[in-house]
Design an enzyme around this catalytic site. Structure first.
Site, PDB file in Angstrom:
ATOM      1  N   HIS A 188       0.830  -1.216   0.000  1.00  0.00           N
ATOM      2  CA  HIS A 188       0.000   0.000   0.000  1.00  0.00           C
ATOM      3  C   HIS A 188       0.860   1.260   0.000  1.00  0.00           C
ATOM      4  O   HIS A 188       1.908   1.306   0.631  1.00  0.00           O
ATOM      5  CB  HIS A 188      -1.021   0.002   1.143  1.00  0.00           C
ATOM      6  N   ASP A 231       4.934  -5.996   4.512  1.00  0.00           N
ATOM      7  CA  ASP A 231       4.240  -4.969   5.299  1.00  0.00           C
ATOM      8  C   ASP A 231       4.205  -5.385   6.768  1.00  0.00           C
ATOM      9  O   ASP A 231       3.310  -5.018   7.511  1.00  0.00           O
ATOM     10  CB  ASP A 231       2.809  -4.793   4.741  1.00  0.00           C
ATOM     11  N   ASP A 275      -0.620   4.274   0.654  1.00  0.00           N
ATOM     12  CA  ASP A 275      -1.211   5.262   1.570  1.00  0.00           C
ATOM     13  C   ASP A 275      -0.552   5.148   2.936  1.00  0.00           C
ATOM     14  O   ASP A 275       0.058   4.118   3.263  1.00  0.00           O
ATOM     15  CB  ASP A 275      -2.734   5.083   1.691  1.00  0.00           C
ATOM     16  N   HIS A 296       2.837   4.171  12.577  1.00  0.00           N
ATOM     17  CA  HIS A 296       1.626   4.814  13.123  1.00  0.00           C
ATOM     18  C   HIS A 296       1.955   5.816  14.234  1.00  0.00           C
ATOM     19  O   HIS A 296       1.047   6.408  14.809  1.00  0.00           O
ATOM     20  CB  HIS A 296       0.596   3.799  13.664  1.00  0.00           C
ATOM     21  N   GLU A 332      -5.281   0.991   2.422  1.00  0.00           N
ATOM     22  CA  GLU A 332      -5.052  -0.048   3.442  1.00  0.00           C
ATOM     23  C   GLU A 332      -5.286   0.499   4.834  1.00  0.00           C
ATOM     24  O   GLU A 332      -5.884  -0.161   5.689  1.00  0.00           O
ATOM     25  CB  GLU A 332      -3.625  -0.613   3.324  1.00  0.00           C
ATOM     26  N   GLU A 333      -4.825   1.717   5.057  1.00  0.00           N
ATOM     27  CA  GLU A 333      -4.922   2.289   6.411  1.00  0.00           C
ATOM     28  C   GLU A 333      -6.345   2.713   6.773  1.00  0.00           C
ATOM     29  O   GLU A 333      -6.602   3.132   7.891  1.00  0.00           O
ATOM     30  CB  GLU A 333      -3.956   3.474   6.559  1.00  0.00           C
ATOM     31  N   SER A 338      -2.723  -6.417  11.906  1.00  0.00           N
ATOM     32  CA  SER A 338      -3.762  -6.926  11.009  1.00  0.00           C
ATOM     33  C   SER A 338      -3.563  -6.418   9.584  1.00  0.00           C
ATOM     34  O   SER A 338      -3.237  -5.241   9.386  1.00  0.00           O
ATOM     35  CB  SER A 338      -5.143  -6.467  11.486  1.00  0.00           C
ATOM     36  N   HIS A 374     -24.769  22.591  33.553  1.00  0.00           N
ATOM     37  CA  HIS A 374     -23.896  23.093  34.616  1.00  0.00           C
ATOM     38  C   HIS A 374     -23.651  21.940  35.587  1.00  0.00           C
ATOM     39  O   HIS A 374     -24.610  21.322  36.074  1.00  0.00           O
ATOM     40  CB  HIS A 374     -24.584  24.261  35.328  1.00  0.00           C
ATOM     41  N   THR A 428     -16.668  24.061  34.145  1.00  0.00           N
ATOM     42  CA  THR A 428     -17.552  23.125  34.837  1.00  0.00           C
ATOM     43  C   THR A 428     -18.708  22.775  33.927  1.00  0.00           C
ATOM     44  O   THR A 428     -19.539  23.622  33.595  1.00  0.00           O
ATOM     45  CB  THR A 428     -18.081  23.733  36.153  1.00  0.00           C
TER      46      THR A 428
HETATM   47  N1  BES Z   1       1.365  -2.918   8.104  1.00  0.00           N
HETATM   48  C1  BES Z   1       0.357  -2.787   9.091  1.00  0.00           C
HETATM   49  C2  BES Z   1       0.055  -4.089   9.816  1.00  0.00           C
HETATM   50  C3  BES Z   1       1.214  -4.722  10.547  1.00  0.00           C
HETATM   51  C4  BES Z   1       2.209  -3.958  11.143  1.00  0.00           C
HETATM   52  C5  BES Z   1       1.285  -6.072  10.636  1.00  0.00           C
HETATM   53  C6  BES Z   1       3.263  -4.562  11.795  1.00  0.00           C
HETATM   54  C7  BES Z   1       2.320  -6.680  11.308  1.00  0.00           C
HETATM   55  C8  BES Z   1       3.325  -5.910  11.889  1.00  0.00           C
HETATM   56  C9  BES Z   1      -0.924  -2.257   8.437  1.00  0.00           C
HETATM   57  O1  BES Z   1      -0.651  -1.145   7.616  1.00  0.00           O
HETATM   58  C10 BES Z   1      -1.855  -1.748   9.515  1.00  0.00           C
HETATM   59  O2  BES Z   1      -1.538  -0.771  10.132  1.00  0.00           O
HETATM   60  N2  BES Z   1      -3.006  -2.412   9.717  1.00  0.00           N
HETATM   61  C11 BES Z   1      -3.988  -1.935  10.638  1.00  0.00           C
HETATM   62  C12 BES Z   1      -5.345  -2.459  10.299  1.00  0.00           C
HETATM   63  C13 BES Z   1      -6.044  -1.716   9.195  1.00  0.00           C
HETATM   64  C14 BES Z   1      -7.423  -2.290   8.971  1.00  0.00           C
HETATM   65  C15 BES Z   1      -6.111  -0.228   9.447  1.00  0.00           C
HETATM   66  C16 BES Z   1      -3.662  -2.405  12.033  1.00  0.00           C
HETATM   67  O3  BES Z   1      -3.067  -3.472  12.236  1.00  0.00           O
HETATM   68  O4  BES Z   1      -4.036  -1.679  12.957  1.00  0.00           O
HETATM   69 MN    MN Z   2       0.967  -1.490   6.374  1.00  0.00          MN
HETATM   70 MN    MN Z   3      -0.422   0.662   8.947  1.00  0.00          MN
END
Ligand code: BES
Ligand code: MN
Ligand code: MN
Length: 470
Positions: A86, A185, A88, A432, A158-159, A404, A218, A320
């Site tokens: 990916h 990835d 993105d 991330h 993907e993200e 994932s 309040h 408050t």
């Molecule tokens: N590349 C990652 C997933 C990953 C990172 C797998 C490190 C194993 C080791 C992928 O880009 C990602 O961030 N996936 C998301 C899920 C997606 C549905 C947004 C995740 O795992 O949070």
């Molecule tokens: Mn990735």
């Molecule tokens: Mn990712």
């Protein structure tokens, strides 16, 4: 293959500069403000695929961000590998925590990376790792060393859950026909200890809203009598997990595939230094499900985590207020045999049942994904293992990951092929997070290893033996 490595060595600086150029385009898929840049990135990927010797390169429009495809077909009798990646990236926020601007890549020294690393959003996840495949193809075509058919499918969503990819794969099943999918990835254990990812967790992701009175109130005048949605939400969330780390949603564990004692033993034989782990994260202790090691907690066990929680007043100083609404984003990582839709339903039913009479609860499901496992007794796994052994000088360890990649299960269900997860990042590369980076050594190791995968896969498929000393 010696020629391929010579080509990589001769073009080292350019291979690096081109990746830096790609990292300068902020292809944040989640934020509509970057849609133009995402498109520009797709076009840049297409251009580099063409330059690398890909034919039939297309930037396929979708309802969201485009999917880039291309292919290098050498002989229909030879096996076909589909490369998925990916282009993105995750949003860069919180931007103020970056030591250098996220879309102005710089090379710096950092722990774990002797040759330094490229710092930029997407450096590791997944522009850097995806681009290794483009450069590996270039090195192979320019030295007339393409051992099998190679197809590319590089997506831009993907993200954000790959929302348009499923339809695209279904529609283009024939064009995407292949023997195996190859993805970079994921990560390796360390630059000294290579590994291949043999499992990914699934995902169920929900957003919850708890509402009380019809407006903010309040907190003195009404406080004490009217439900405070933030208090209630905190209560509800804390009841979802026991002190032992077990998730308390009824039937949550019903379908979890327990891993055998032998498998658990093998899994815990992988090098893992708990002290170094805690030191690196600056934590005094870990906090996971009782009865399982950290390696197990982050791979073969499901989890539930709040990813964000908000409501009421969060500005400077004190105000408050008794907020009318409270929100949270909650993710559940799932393991083999758990069904994301079923888990989302179980969560929704249980979460609603937790609500006291003074509030209303809404649960909105977001994208989910199925878990995946890769068997190690296949030709494709053997080819990946030998390729890494060739370039690292050590046999890679099979290891399940906690992350994932939902699309992997779709490859299996729709295209009926297995996926090899041959990643080259490190878990400490801060994907991330602020200051994401990708090791220079990792980038070039990836570019060097990928051609061996194709060579060994083709050889093993035709029944030949592989000689690592050749
Ligand atoms: N590349 C990652 C997933 C990953 C990172 C797998 C490190 C194993 C080791 C992928 O880009 C990602 O961030 N996936 C998301 C899920 C997606 C549905 C947004 C995740 O795992 O949070
Ligand atoms: Mn990735
Ligand atoms: Mn990712």
């Amino acid at each position: 293959m010696g020629k391929v490595q010579n080509y990589i060595d001769d073009n080292r600086q350019r291979f690096l500069d081109e990746l830096l150029d790609l990292l300068r385009i902020p292809s944040v898929s989640a934020d509509p403000a970057f849609a133009g840049d995402v498109k520009k990135t797709a076009q840049a990927v297409a251009k580099s695929l063409k330059a690398a010797g890909c034919k039939n390169v297309k930037v396929n429009k979708t309802k969201g961000h485009p999917i880039v495809t291309g292919e290098r077909i050498v002989n229909s009798k030879l096996p076909t590998v589909l490369v998925y990646g990916h282009y993105d990236v995750q949003p860069a926020d919180p931007i103020e925590l970056w030591d250098s601007p996220p879309f102005e890549p710089v090379i710096k020294k950092v722990r774990g990376h002797k040759q330094g690393a490229i710092f930029a959003r997407g450096a590791c996840d997944d522009k850097g790792q995806m681009y290794m495949h483009v450069k590996a193809l270039e090195a192979m075509t320019k030295t007339k060393n393409v051992p099998c058919n190679i197809k590319f499918m590089i997506e831009g969503e993907e993200e954000v859950g790959s929302v348009n990819l499923e339809g695209f794969i279904k529609k283009n099943k024939k064009a995407l026909n292949c023997d195996v999918v190859l993805v970079s990835d994921t990560s390796i254990i360390s630059n000294k200890v290579p590994s291949i990812t043999t499992g990914l967790r699934g995902l169920s992701y929900v957003e919850v809203e708890v509402s009380g009175a019809n407006r903010d109130l309040h907190s003195g005048v009404y406080g004490g009598a009217v439900a405070n949605p933030l208090n209630v939400l905190a209560d509800m969330i804390s009841s979802l997990k026991g002190k032992n780390g077990k998730i308390k949603i009824p039937n949550f564990y019903d379908d979890v595939l327990e891993v055998t004692k032998e498998e658990r033993k093998a899994m815990n034989n992988a090098p893992f230094d708990i002290k170094a782990y805690k030191r690196e994260l600056k934590i005094n202790d870990t906090m996971g499900e009782k009865g399982y090691t950290v390696l197990e907690q982050t791979s073969i066990r499901p989890t539930l985590d709040v990813n964000g929680m908000w409501g009421g007043y969060i500005g400077e100083g004190a105000k408050t207020v008794l907020p009318a609404k409270a929100f949270a984003k909650i993710s559940m990582r799932l393991v083999p045999n758990q069904d994301p839709d079923k888990i989302t339903k179980l969560f929704t039913k249980h979460f609603k049942s937790l609500a006291p009479a003074g509030v209303k609860v809404k649960v909105t499901p977001h994208h989910g994904g199925e878990p995946a496992v890769t068997p190690t007794n296949t030709i494709e796994y053997k080819a990946a293992s030998l390729a890494m052994e060739k370039t690292y000088g050590a046999e890679p360890i099979p290891q399940r990951s906690g992350g994932s990649i939902p699309i992997v299960s779709l490859f299996e269900n729709i295209l009926k092929v297995k996926t090899i997860l041959m990643g080259f990042g490190l878990d400490t590369d801060d994907i991330h997070s602020p200051n994401e980076h990708f090791g220079i050594e990792n980038y070039f190791k990836g570019i060097s290893t990928i051609p061996y995968f194709y060579e060994y896969y083709t050889a093993l498929k035709s029944g030949e033996k592989v000689d690592l000393s050749a």
